[in-house]
Scaffold this motif. Structure first.
Motif, short mmCIF file in Angstrom:
data_model
loop_
_atom_site.label_atom_id
_atom_site.label_comp_id
_atom_site.label_asym_id
_atom_site.label_seq_id
_atom_site.Cartn_x
_atom_site.Cartn_y
_atom_site.Cartn_z
N LYS A 69 0.84 -1.20 0.00
CA LYS A 69 0.00 0.00 0.00
C LYS A 69 0.87 1.25 0.00
O LYS A 69 0.54 2.26 -0.64
N SER A 76 -4.56 -1.57 7.77
CA SER A 76 -5.00 -0.60 6.78
C SER A 76 -5.87 0.48 7.41
O SER A 76 -5.79 1.66 7.05
N GLU A 119 -8.20 3.53 6.05
CA GLU A 119 -9.07 2.89 5.05
C GLU A 119 -10.46 2.68 5.62
O GLU A 119 -10.62 2.25 6.77
#
Length: 302
Positions: A19, A266, A272
């Motif tokens: 990511k 995340s 996220e």
């Protein structure tokens, strides 16, 4: 057990590092190839007991599998990247993760393990829920398939079989060809093969196609990815030995824990947002994990 938890944690870290690659615009091919050579160098320095085997027979028993897995590593990476572009991130991710059915089936049908876990109806239900959880947690609404036809289906099937082949081969080699002394050198051999093949591709693209593949970002990203990568595979091999090579039990639990940990990472590190389907996927993951390991959990409290 500590080897298993370390492998889960490091594998989840790999997803988070990818990511960062996306956000920092690190070229995937360059970062991946640098990562493989960082794996080789760090493995030679940091893994315990790295030395050439005493006999050629010992080397020949696992060396072809190291070459084969190295080829599978780099090939599957390219296939995943191409499938993501042509079909979509979610579909490619689901195909890769659902491939655990291959090592599970292989372990149940072909590996003659006396210590294998005896499955009951709750374990089977948990296994089925693993697939549901993988699909739900992998859905990303912002990604939509670009072309989904017979070619797209073929790409997904290729990713499915290649990913499953890697885990199945790792389980087989670890059960019948490796021991605690040869695991470190085998791990380095896999990454050296992948790194050599990847380097050939990089040289072709840079010298023939005049593409700039490796720069400062790719070197930094490859170093950040390589060190956890080498240890994630090494500890996975040790974890398989701890679970008596029972991939039918270990791989579903491993995948669910990686999904949960990488999802939490995340949320925490990248902010996220989860959809309703993703939240349901986390719930189903926890339920599947409980059902898969209910005998072990009950033994703790017995």
């Amino acid at each position: 057990m500590i080897d298993f938890l370390l492998s889960v944690s490091l594998t989840a870290c790999l997803f988070l590092i990818f990511k960062v690659f996306e956000r920092k615009k690190v070229r995937l091919l360059g970062g991946i190839v640098v990562n493989y050579w960082v794996c080789v160098l760090s493995g030679m320095v940091l893994l315990p007991g790295i030395s050439l085997p005493a006999s050629a027979d010992s080397l020949q028993s696992w060396l072809p599998f190291a070459f084969f897995l190295g080829f599978c590593f780099i090939t599957t990476f390219y296939m995943m990247a191409y499938t993501t572009q042509k079909v979509g991130v979610s579909a490619a991710s689901v195909a890769s993760k659902l491939s655990l059915v291959i090592p599970v089936a292989f372990s149940l049908l072909f590996l003659s393990l006396e210590q294998r876990k005896q499955w009951d109806s709750w374990n089977i239900m948990g296994m089925l829920l693993v697939f549901v959880a993988i699909v739900l947690t992998s859905l990303r609404p912002r990604y939509t398939p670009q072309t989904f036809d017979l070619r797209g289906l073929g790409l997904l099937l290729a990713v499915f079989f290649m990913s499953g082949t890697i885990d199945t081969t790792l389980n087989y080699v670890n059960a019948y060809r490796l021991n605690e002394q040869t695991q470190p050198l085998f791990t380095v051999g896999v990454f050296a093969t992948a790194g050599f093949l990847g380097l050939l591709v990089v040289l072709y693209k840079q010298l023939i196609q005049k593409e700039h593949i490796i720069g400062v970002r790719e070197i930094i990203g490859g170093i950040a990815l390589g060190i956890p990568n080498i240890f994630s595979l090494y500890f996975m091999l040790r974890a398989l030995a701890f679970f008596k090579h029972d991939g039918a039990f270990m791989f579903p639990v491993f995948n669910i824990l990686v999904i949960l940990l990488s999802t939490m990472g995340s949320i925490f590190f990248f902010g996220e947002k989860l959809s309703a389907a993703n939240r349901w996927g986390i719930f189903v993951s926890l339920l599947a994990l409980t059902l898969l390991a209910h005998q072990e959990l009950l033994s703790v409290f017995a």
